[in-house]
Scaffold this motif. Structure first.
Motif, short mmCIF file in Angstrom:
data_model
loop_
_atom_site.label_atom_id
_atom_site.label_comp_id
_atom_site.label_asym_id
_atom_site.label_seq_id
_atom_site.Cartn_x
_atom_site.Cartn_y
_atom_site.Cartn_z
N PRO A 187 0.84 -1.15 0.04
CA PRO A 187 -0.20 0.13 0.00
C PRO A 187 0.91 1.19 -0.03
CG PRO A 187 0.14 -1.07 2.09
CD PRO A 187 0.87 -1.57 1.21
N GLY A 188 0.46 2.29 -0.55
CA GLY A 188 1.36 3.46 -0.80
C GLY A 188 0.98 4.45 0.23
N GLY B 96 9.90 -6.03 -8.70
CA GLY B 96 8.81 -6.54 -9.05
C GLY B 96 7.41 -6.52 -8.46
N LEU B 97 7.44 -5.73 -7.07
CA LEU B 97 6.36 -5.58 -6.18
C LEU B 97 5.60 -4.17 -6.83
CD1 LEU B 97 7.75 -6.19 -3.07
CD2 LEU B 97 6.32 -7.77 -4.23
N ARG B 98 4.24 -4.23 -7.15
CA ARG B 98 3.71 -3.07 -7.61
C ARG B 98 3.03 -2.64 -6.11
NH1 ARG B 98 1.21 -3.41 -12.54
NH2 ARG B 98 0.75 -1.24 -12.34
N THR B 99 2.59 -1.03 -6.24
CA THR B 99 2.21 -0.49 -5.08
C THR B 99 1.12 0.46 -5.46
OG1 THR B 99 3.85 1.38 -5.45
CG2 THR B 99 4.73 -0.51 -4.14
N THR B 100 0.34 0.91 -4.49
CA THR B 100 -0.60 1.93 -4.71
C THR B 100 0.07 3.27 -4.41
OG1 THR B 100 -1.38 2.01 -2.48
CG2 THR B 100 -2.45 0.55 -3.78
N SER B 101 -0.51 4.39 -4.66
CA SER B 101 -0.07 5.68 -3.99
C SER B 101 -1.19 6.50 -3.43
CB SER B 101 0.66 6.54 -5.47
OG SER B 101 -0.20 6.69 -6.26
N THR B 102 -1.01 7.36 -2.63
CA THR B 102 -1.84 8.31 -1.97
C THR B 102 -1.41 9.36 -1.64
OG1 THR B 102 -1.36 7.44 0.17
CG2 THR B 102 -2.80 6.21 -0.82
N MET B 103 -2.43 10.24 -1.13
CA MET B 103 -2.19 11.64 -0.78
C MET B 103 -3.21 12.04 0.26
SD MET B 103 -1.44 15.50 -2.49
CE MET B 103 -3.27 15.83 -3.17
N MET B 104 -2.82 12.46 1.42
CA MET B 104 -3.82 12.76 2.64
C MET B 104 -3.67 14.42 2.58
SD MET B 104 -4.28 12.17 6.46
CE MET B 104 -2.84 13.08 7.12
N PHE B 105 -4.64 15.08 2.21
CA PHE B 105 -4.56 16.28 2.10
C PHE B 105 -5.82 17.21 2.85
CE2 PHE B 105 -7.58 14.87 -1.14
CZ PHE B 105 -8.62 15.88 -1.48
N THR C 146 9.46 3.76 -13.13
CA THR C 146 9.28 2.54 -12.82
C THR C 146 7.99 2.07 -13.35
OG1 THR C 146 8.09 2.82 -10.62
CG2 THR C 146 10.40 2.78 -10.64
N GLY C 147 6.65 2.72 -13.47
CA GLY C 147 5.74 2.31 -13.98
C GLY C 147 4.88 1.31 -12.98
N GLY C 148 5.41 1.77 -11.62
CA GLY C 148 4.91 0.33 -10.63
C GLY C 148 3.82 0.70 -9.80
N PHE C 149 3.34 2.17 -9.94
CA PHE C 149 1.93 2.46 -9.03
C PHE C 149 0.80 1.95 -10.09
CE2 PHE C 149 4.52 6.44 -7.58
CZ PHE C 149 4.65 5.73 -6.31
N THR C 150 -0.20 1.24 -9.27
CA THR C 150 -1.29 0.68 -9.93
C THR C 150 -2.36 1.81 -9.90
OG1 THR C 150 -2.01 -0.29 -7.68
CG2 THR C 150 -0.91 -1.60 -9.37
N GLU C 151 -2.63 2.79 -8.77
CA GLU C 151 -3.56 3.77 -8.96
C GLU C 151 -3.07 4.71 -7.79
OE1 GLU C 151 -5.35 1.10 -5.52
OE2 GLU C 151 -3.86 0.55 -6.95
N PHE C 152 -3.97 5.95 -8.06
CA PHE C 152 -3.65 7.52 -7.32
C PHE C 152 -4.91 7.27 -6.28
CE2 PHE C 152 -3.64 11.86 -6.44
CZ PHE C 152 -3.02 11.78 -5.67
N VAL C 153 -4.90 7.46 -4.91
CA VAL C 153 -6.02 7.68 -4.09
C VAL C 153 -5.94 8.88 -3.33
CG1 VAL C 153 -7.51 6.43 -2.64
CG2 VAL C 153 -5.99 5.04 -3.76
N PRO C 154 -6.23 10.11 -3.32
CA PRO C 154 -6.37 11.14 -2.78
C PRO C 154 -7.45 10.90 -1.52
CG PRO C 154 -7.00 11.75 -5.03
CD PRO C 154 -7.39 10.15 -4.94
#
Length: 324
Positions: free
Chosen positions: A126-127, A162-171, A194-202
């Motif tokens: 998890p990001g 080779g591990l994919r991850t999410t990405s987030t931002m708390m604002f 890297t292209g490794g983020f699967t999604e972005f979650v604000p």
């Protein structure tokens, strides 16, 4: 200890039981998987019998969950619309903060720890713990957490092996548009490499029970127009880099998620039985959402609902509401 629990081999079971001699291996497995509460009460015996072969198989020599979908398709006894399908579980766990601190505690490198975890079954990270990737803000918001460069190092390393991850931002706390832009640019630079983020979650800041707000050092979350703009700008900023922008119904409710699907989002996350972090901070959402709730929401917008796994591989499409 955690590694031993994740690779549930027969040779590991005696070691685990020595650590907790008053518990059976099955009890330990259920605790580690967060399933203990499902087996309390009158349904424990019936549902326990259904799971027994699955857990027993997990402790077979060199077995690592999931076994097979056929073996592990289990309906939740209290929520018949939820099914547990370990075939779709990618072994998601450990924030960059936990990885960094874990490596320091173990006296090893981030890469070595991630490689060990991957070998033990970890599939994605998890990001979270990103908060705002701007150290000027972090010094006030989370001075005891890792710096931006350390968060990025964990992500770059995870993607490299080779591990994919999410990405987030708390604002919406002690930040502003400039720090949001800095955060998005950090994520863009990582994704280009890297292209490794699967999604972005604000993640809009939930203030009511947050210590920083209670001490008068943060504002009470973002305004609604800021919520809309952050999601919309994220879609533009990540165009061609991160395809999936997720609306957090846990933070904003299903009505809020529906509005964000009109503002650049294409994902609403998943069903939950009980989300504790946001509710501890004072959120009124996150207790439960059903697959039918999501279908209603998506179909009302004339969108096509698709069931996916952690890394956004489609599992099922053309979903429709089943009338009772």
């Amino acid at each position: 200890e955690w590694l031993k629990m994740r690779k549930l081999g027969a040779s590991d079971a005696p070691v685990i039981c020595e650590l907790y001699p008053w518990k059976t291996p099955h009890q330990l497995w259920l605790e580690k998987m967060g399933l203990v509460e499902l087996f309390e009460g009158n349904q424990a015996t019936e549902w326990g019998h259904r799971l027994e072969p699955v857990i027993a198989a997990a402790f077979a020599e060199d077995a690592v969950l999931p076994i097979t979908k056929a073996d592990c398709l289990i309906e939740h006894p209290l929520h018949p619309f939820i099914t547990c399908t370990p075939d779709y579980w990618c072994g998601d766990g450990f924030t960059p903060l936990e990885i960094w601190q874990g490596a320091e505690t173990a006296g090893t490198s981030v890469r070595d720890l991630l490689e060990q975890l991957k070998a033990a079954g970890l599939g994605t990270l998890p990001g979270t713990a990103a908060e705002i990737l701007d150290d000027d803000v972090r010094l006030t918001l989370c001075p005891d957490k890792i710096r931006t460069s350390q968060w990025v190092e964990v992500m770059l390393t995870a993607h490299d092996i080779g591990l994919r991850t999410t990405s987030t931002m708390m604002f919406g706390h002690v930040d502003g548009p400039r720090s949001w832009a800095n955060h998005l640019e950090v994520l863009r630079n990582v994704q280009v490499r890297t292209g490794g983020f699967t999604e972005f979650v604000p993640l809009p800041f939930v203030h009511m029970g947050a210590p920083l707000w209670l001490r008068g050092k943060a504002r009470p979350g973002p305004k609604w127009d800021e919520v809309i703009l952050v999601h919309a700008v994220s879609r533009l900023a990540f165009m061609g880099l991160i395809d999936n922008i997720q609306a957090s119904w846990v933070k904003l409710g299903l009505d809020g998620a529906e509005a964000l699907l009109r503002a650049g989002c294409n994902d609403v996350g998943g069903t939950l039985m009980d989300e504790s972090i946001s509710r501890a901070a004072g959120a009124s959402h996150g207790t439960e959402a059903t697959s039918a709730d999501f279908l209603d929401l998506i179909l009302d917008l004339d969108r096509q609902p698709v069931r996916r796994n952690t890394v956004y591989e489609p599992i099922e499409s053309g979903l429709q509401i089943i009338q009772p």
